[in-house]
Design a protein around this motif. Structure first.
Motif, PDB file in Angstrom:
ATOM      1  N   LEU A 326     -10.981 -38.418 -45.891  1.00  0.00           N
ATOM      2  CA  LEU A 326     -11.659 -39.276 -44.599  1.00  0.00           C
ATOM      3  C   LEU A 326     -12.604 -38.534 -43.327  1.00  0.00           C
ATOM      4  O   LEU A 326     -13.342 -38.992 -42.974  1.00  0.00           O
ATOM      5  N   GLY A 327     -11.999 -37.366 -43.413  1.00  0.00           N
ATOM      6  CA  GLY A 327     -13.751 -36.445 -43.119  1.00  0.00           C
ATOM      7  C   GLY A 327     -12.117 -34.573 -43.151  1.00  0.00           C
ATOM      8  O   GLY A 327     -11.815 -34.695 -43.537  1.00  0.00           O
ATOM      9  N   ASN A 328     -13.346 -33.687 -41.665  1.00  0.00           N
ATOM     10  CA  ASN A 328     -12.477 -32.460 -41.633  1.00  0.00           C
ATOM     11  C   ASN A 328     -12.489 -31.892 -40.667  1.00  0.00           C
ATOM     12  O   ASN A 328     -13.117 -32.085 -39.235  1.00  0.00           O
ATOM     13  N   ILE A 329     -11.322 -31.815 -40.509  1.00  0.00           N
ATOM     14  CA  ILE A 329     -10.856 -30.842 -39.249  1.00  0.00           C
ATOM     15  C   ILE A 329     -11.565 -29.575 -39.264  1.00  0.00           C
ATOM     16  O   ILE A 329     -12.022 -29.647 -37.323  1.00  0.00           O
ATOM     17  N   ASN A 330     -12.426 -28.520 -39.602  1.00  0.00           N
ATOM     18  CA  ASN A 330     -13.146 -27.794 -39.280  1.00  0.00           C
ATOM     19  C   ASN A 330     -14.689 -28.548 -39.561  1.00  0.00           C
ATOM     20  O   ASN A 330     -15.726 -27.972 -38.181  1.00  0.00           O
ATOM     21  N   GLY A 331     -14.839 -29.278 -40.260  1.00  0.00           N
ATOM     22  CA  GLY A 331     -16.273 -29.471 -40.127  1.00  0.00           C
ATOM     23  C   GLY A 331     -17.079 -29.008 -41.499  1.00  0.00           C
ATOM     24  O   GLY A 331     -16.355 -27.084 -41.840  1.00  0.00           O
ATOM     25  N   ILE A 332     -17.580 -29.512 -42.254  1.00  0.00           N
ATOM     26  CA  ILE A 332     -18.802 -28.645 -43.682  1.00  0.00           C
ATOM     27  C   ILE A 332     -20.035 -28.393 -42.687  1.00  0.00           C
ATOM     28  O   ILE A 332     -20.513 -29.536 -42.946  1.00  0.00           O
ATOM     29  N   PRO A 333     -19.947 -27.782 -41.619  1.00  0.00           N
ATOM     30  CA  PRO A 333     -21.934 -27.897 -41.231  1.00  0.00           C
ATOM     31  C   PRO A 333     -23.094 -27.873 -42.511  1.00  0.00           C
ATOM     32  O   PRO A 333     -23.943 -28.835 -42.600  1.00  0.00           O
ATOM     33  N   GLU A 334     -22.392 -27.263 -43.264  1.00  0.00           N
ATOM     34  CA  GLU A 334     -24.184 -27.538 -44.678  1.00  0.00           C
ATOM     35  C   GLU A 334     -24.511 -28.811 -45.581  1.00  0.00           C
ATOM     36  O   GLU A 334     -25.024 -28.817 -46.045  1.00  0.00           O
ATOM     37  N   LEU A 335     -22.825 -29.431 -45.191  1.00  0.00           N
ATOM     38  CA  LEU A 335     -23.070 -31.236 -45.980  1.00  0.00           C
ATOM     39  C   LEU A 335     -23.246 -31.493 -45.116  1.00  0.00           C
ATOM     40  O   LEU A 335     -23.282 -33.431 -44.946  1.00  0.00           O
ATOM     41  N   GLY A 336     -23.167 -31.297 -43.716  1.00  0.00           N
ATOM     42  CA  GLY A 336     -23.506 -32.533 -42.211  1.00  0.00           C
ATOM     43  C   GLY A 336     -22.080 -33.232 -41.553  1.00  0.00           C
ATOM     44  O   GLY A 336     -22.726 -34.611 -41.190  1.00  0.00           O
TER      45      GLY A 336
END
Length: 387
Positions: A326-336
């Motif tokens: 569904l998504g990511n709690i931390n985020g993955i900036p390199e993947l946007g």
């Protein structure tokens, strides 16, 4: 001589053997402790479970239970388990992520928290600190799934001190010989530090059935000496080729010892061969198992979510759920991919699209071929597709 039909000669599909009524005992005990808040949680939970398929309209404001993976590896390599065959580096939940999750759980009054999403949570050296934080956050129902290899004296005391409500131990064998064939030690996992967090090394002889059985009995004994009703203790048995001859022996061994026994059906899968197949071919191989009896009903996206050690969130507790991230709690900036709270993902577009699929019956292929459903029917078809 009259010949028995195939149906008569097939092993019976046993699901559960109970010494107590686990649901009633849990509800009675925790309602005494937490009052209406706990009974309201169970009422909501069963409201979701009992919703008819054409009326999937009740969605709690926040998940009723969340499963958290603290490390993406296990100290064992059980032959039937996908976790044993995960590739890539070891990921351990970070202190920042623990803090972020616990704060969110407290803000949203999370009722139940589970540990053990295919990983071995007790190898995480700071697991008791996370239990501490969960206790302080007011989480009422905390339970762990474990292979039992870390249930030493120190851990048994911690489990009781932190008011864990359920301890589910997977064993999968009734004899040392069968255990040794199924539950192998993971030689690639040793004591190591990742970030600020340490993984514990397995004690010598800890992966012996005799030792684990004794430790389970000592946990029950300590619970009873202290006059506690919880944690509930369950042992589980993943039925497969190498252990199906010991089902009755396992049942006899534990039925008067633990609170209940769970039997689960599984398949003998050649994971190395599977990893070489294309994604499309992997799913195609599942089709004969279902014989057009595809999954059509699942309540997981309406009551729960799983958070992995890398921050990714999926709508259920199954391994194939990784295909529905569904998504990511931390985020993955390199993947946007932006950082999002669990609440945002719970209310988000992807989760609501999945719920709508269950309402209409037009499911994605991942859910259609979920092996966690229709297990008894699937188990009967395994012999035909084991190649």
């Amino acid at each position: 001589m009259e010949q028995k039909s195939d149906k008569e000669t097939k092993p019976a599909y046993i699901k559960r053997v109970e010494k107590i009524n686990p649901e009633k005992q849990l509800t009675d005990t925790l309602t005494k402790k937490f009052g209406k808040r706990f009974s309201d949680y169970r009422e909501k939970y069963f409201k979701v479970l009992n919703s008819p398929k054409d009326n999937y309209n009740y969605i709690p404001e926040y998940p009723l239970n969340v499963l958290v993976e603290v490390v993406n590896k296990c100290n064992l390599e059980c032959i039937m388990c996908l976790t044993s065959h995960r590739k890539g580096p070891t990921t351990v939940i970070s202190d920042e992520m623990i803090s972020k999750l616990i704060n969110e759980f407290e803000e949203n009054n999370l009722p139940a928290l589970m540990f053990g999403a295919g990983d071995e949570p007790l190898m995480f050296s700071d697991i008791d600190k996370m239990w501490d934080a969960a206790n302080l956050a007011g989480i009422m129902d905390i339970f762990i799934f474990t292979n039992g290899t870390y249930l030493n004296e120190k851990m048994r005391k911690k489990i009781l001190e932190h008011k864990i409500s359920r301890v589910y131990v997977s064993l999968d064998a009734a004899t040392e010989e069968t255990y040794a064939k199924i539950r192998l030690k993971n030689k690639n996992i040793g004591e190591q530090t990742i970030g600020n967090n340490k993984l514990k090394i397995l004690e010598e002889d800890a992966n012996r059935l005799e030792i684990i059985e004794e430790n389970i009995k000592k946990l029950i004994e300590l619970r009873d000496i202290k006059g506690l009703e919880l944690p509930q203790i369950r042992v589980s048995y993943a039925v497969q080729h190498k252990n199906k001859h010991e089902i009755e022996l396992f049942k006899k061994k534990w039925e008067n010892v633990v609170d209940f026994i769970e039997f689960q059906q599984t398949m003998n899968i050649d994971f190395d061969k599977l990893s070489r197949l294309s994604e499309e071919e992997r799913w195609r191989r599942r089709e004969p198992l279902f014989k057009n009896n595809y999954v059509k009903d699942c309540k997981a996206p309406f009551h729960s979510a799983t958070v992995y050690a890398d921050g990714s969130v999926i709508p259920c507790c199954t391994f194939q759920g990784k295909n529905l991230t569904l998504g990511n709690i931390n985020g993955i900036p390199e993947l946007g991919i932006p950082a999002q709270s669990l609440k945002e993902l719970w209310d988000g577009e992807k989760m609501n699209e999945l719920r709508e699929q269950f309402r209409t019956g037009e499911l994605n292929i991942v859910c259609q071929y979920c092996l966690n459903h229709n297990q008894s029917e699937i188990f009967e078809n395994i012999e035909e597709v084991r190649k």
